[in-house]
Design a protein around this motif. Structure first.
Motif, PDB file in Angstrom:
ATOM      1  N   VAL A  16       0.553  92.507  29.822  1.00  0.00           N
ATOM      2  CA  VAL A  16       1.803  93.055  30.359  1.00  0.00           C
ATOM      3  C   VAL A  16       2.393  94.052  29.369  1.00  0.00           C
ATOM      4  CG1 VAL A  16       4.203  92.460  30.937  1.00  0.00           C
ATOM      5  CG2 VAL A  16       2.318  91.121  31.885  1.00  0.00           C
ATOM      6  N   HIS A  17       2.348  93.721  28.083  1.00  0.00           N
ATOM      7  CA  HIS A  17       2.859  94.619  27.044  1.00  0.00           C
ATOM      8  C   HIS A  17       2.049  95.918  27.016  1.00  0.00           C
ATOM      9  CE1 HIS A  17       4.868  95.816  23.381  1.00  0.00           C
ATOM     10  NE2 HIS A  17       3.694  96.021  22.826  1.00  0.00           N
ATOM     11  N   LYS A  18       0.719  95.816  27.105  1.00  0.00           N
ATOM     12  CA  LYS A  18      -0.142  97.002  27.124  1.00  0.00           C
ATOM     13  C   LYS A  18       0.189  97.893  28.322  1.00  0.00           C
ATOM     14  CE  LYS A  18      -4.193  94.835  25.071  1.00  0.00           C
ATOM     15  NZ  LYS A  18      -5.595  94.453  25.346  1.00  0.00           N
ATOM     16  N   LEU A  19       0.386  97.272  29.475  1.00  0.00           N
ATOM     17  CA  LEU A  19       0.726  98.039  30.671  1.00  0.00           C
ATOM     18  C   LEU A  19       2.036  98.789  30.464  1.00  0.00           C
ATOM     19  CD1 LEU A  19       0.246  98.859  33.610  1.00  0.00           C
ATOM     20  CD2 LEU A  19       1.434  96.751  34.281  1.00  0.00           C
ATOM     21  N   GLY A  20       3.016  98.118  29.885  1.00  0.00           N
ATOM     22  CA  GLY A  20       4.294  98.764  29.620  1.00  0.00           C
ATOM     23  C   GLY A  20       4.164  99.963  28.704  1.00  0.00           C
ATOM     24  N   ILE A  21       3.345  99.840  27.692  1.00  0.00           N
ATOM     25  CA  ILE A  21       3.122 100.961  26.771  1.00  0.00           C
ATOM     26  C   ILE A  21       2.444 102.114  27.498  1.00  0.00           C
ATOM     27  CG2 ILE A  21       1.808 101.698  24.737  1.00  0.00           C
ATOM     28  CD1 ILE A  21       2.378  98.887  23.582  1.00  0.00           C
ATOM     29  N   LEU A  22       1.478 101.803  28.346  1.00  0.00           N
ATOM     30  CA  LEU A  22       0.798 102.853  29.109  1.00  0.00           C
ATOM     31  C   LEU A  22       1.766 103.585  30.040  1.00  0.00           C
ATOM     32  CD1 LEU A  22      -2.587 101.125  29.988  1.00  0.00           C
ATOM     33  CD2 LEU A  22      -2.208 103.014  28.391  1.00  0.00           C
ATOM     34  N   ILE A  23       2.640 102.843  30.697  1.00  0.00           N
ATOM     35  CA  ILE A  23       3.636 103.467  31.579  1.00  0.00           C
ATOM     36  C   ILE A  23       4.548 104.379  30.764  1.00  0.00           C
ATOM     37  CG2 ILE A  23       5.653 103.027  33.041  1.00  0.00           C
ATOM     38  CD1 ILE A  23       4.181 100.424  33.939  1.00  0.00           C
ATOM     39  N   LEU A  24       5.010 103.879  29.626  1.00  0.00           N
ATOM     40  CA  LEU A  24       5.880 104.670  28.757  1.00  0.00           C
ATOM     41  C   LEU A  24       5.190 105.950  28.305  1.00  0.00           C
ATOM     42  CD1 LEU A  24       8.421 104.962  26.875  1.00  0.00           C
ATOM     43  CD2 LEU A  24       7.081 103.712  25.172  1.00  0.00           C
ATOM     44  N   LEU A  25       3.953 105.857  27.834  1.00  0.00           N
ATOM     45  CA  LEU A  25       3.232 107.041  27.361  1.00  0.00           C
ATOM     46  C   LEU A  25       2.977 108.033  28.490  1.00  0.00           C
ATOM     47  CD1 LEU A  25       0.678 105.327  24.939  1.00  0.00           C
ATOM     48  CD2 LEU A  25       2.723 106.646  24.326  1.00  0.00           C
ATOM     49  N   TRP A  26       2.596 107.517  29.655  1.00  0.00           N
ATOM     50  CA  TRP A  26       2.332 108.370  30.813  1.00  0.00           C
ATOM     51  C   TRP A  26       3.598 109.115  31.225  1.00  0.00           C
ATOM     52  CZ3 TRP A  26       4.264 107.293  35.873  1.00  0.00           C
ATOM     53  CH2 TRP A  26       3.778 108.126  36.866  1.00  0.00           C
ATOM     54  N   ARG A  27       4.707 108.374  31.280  1.00  0.00           N
ATOM     55  CA  ARG A  27       5.984 108.976  31.667  1.00  0.00           C
ATOM     56  C   ARG A  27       6.395 110.066  30.681  1.00  0.00           C
ATOM     57  NH1 ARG A  27      10.841 108.217  29.806  1.00  0.00           N
ATOM     58  NH2 ARG A  27      10.457 106.246  28.739  1.00  0.00           N
ATOM     59  N   ARG A  28       6.275 109.777  29.397  1.00  0.00           N
ATOM     60  CA  ARG A  28       6.640 110.770  28.373  1.00  0.00           C
ATOM     61  C   ARG A  28       5.730 111.982  28.417  1.00  0.00           C
ATOM     62  NH1 ARG A  28       8.185 107.234  23.015  1.00  0.00           N
ATOM     63  NH2 ARG A  28      10.197 106.473  23.797  1.00  0.00           N
ATOM     64  N   GLN A  29       4.438 111.759  28.667  1.00  0.00           N
ATOM     65  CA  GLN A  29       3.494 112.872  28.755  1.00  0.00           C
ATOM     66  C   GLN A  29       3.861 113.803  29.911  1.00  0.00           C
ATOM     67  OE1 GLN A  29      -0.597 111.699  29.210  1.00  0.00           O
ATOM     68  NE2 GLN A  29      -1.356 113.693  28.600  1.00  0.00           N
ATOM     69  N   LEU A  30       4.392 113.231  30.971  1.00  0.00           N
ATOM     70  CA  LEU A  30       4.829 114.025  32.112  1.00  0.00           C
ATOM     71  C   LEU A  30       6.212 114.636  31.901  1.00  0.00           C
ATOM     72  CD1 LEU A  30       3.611 111.727  35.012  1.00  0.00           C
ATOM     73  CD2 LEU A  30       2.626 113.908  34.283  1.00  0.00           C
TER      74      LEU A  30
END
Length: 59
Positions: A16-30
């Motif tokens: 769950v923590h990994k997924l949250g980090i991926l969402i955060l990175l994806w959002r920031r990249q966009l």
């Protein structure tokens, strides 16, 4: 509580923590804010925040 259950819970929390980090990175990249992602996804900004911090299990 047996060690298998504890180990499984830990694994789930880590995923769950990994997924949250991926969402955060994806959002920031966009270049999106949590508010923008919430608007586009139909989710509440607070839920996006909770996902990114790993505070909620999206299952």
């Amino acid at each position: 509580m047996n060690s298998i259950v504890c180990c499984r819970d830990l694994q789930i929390r880590q995923e769950v923590h990994k997924l949250g980090i991926l969402i955060l990175l994806w959002r920031r990249q966009l270049g999106m804010t949590q508010y923008q992602l919430a608007d586009k996804s139909g989710l509440a900004q607070s839920y996006i925040s909770d996902l990114e911090s790993g505070a909620v299990d999206p299952r």
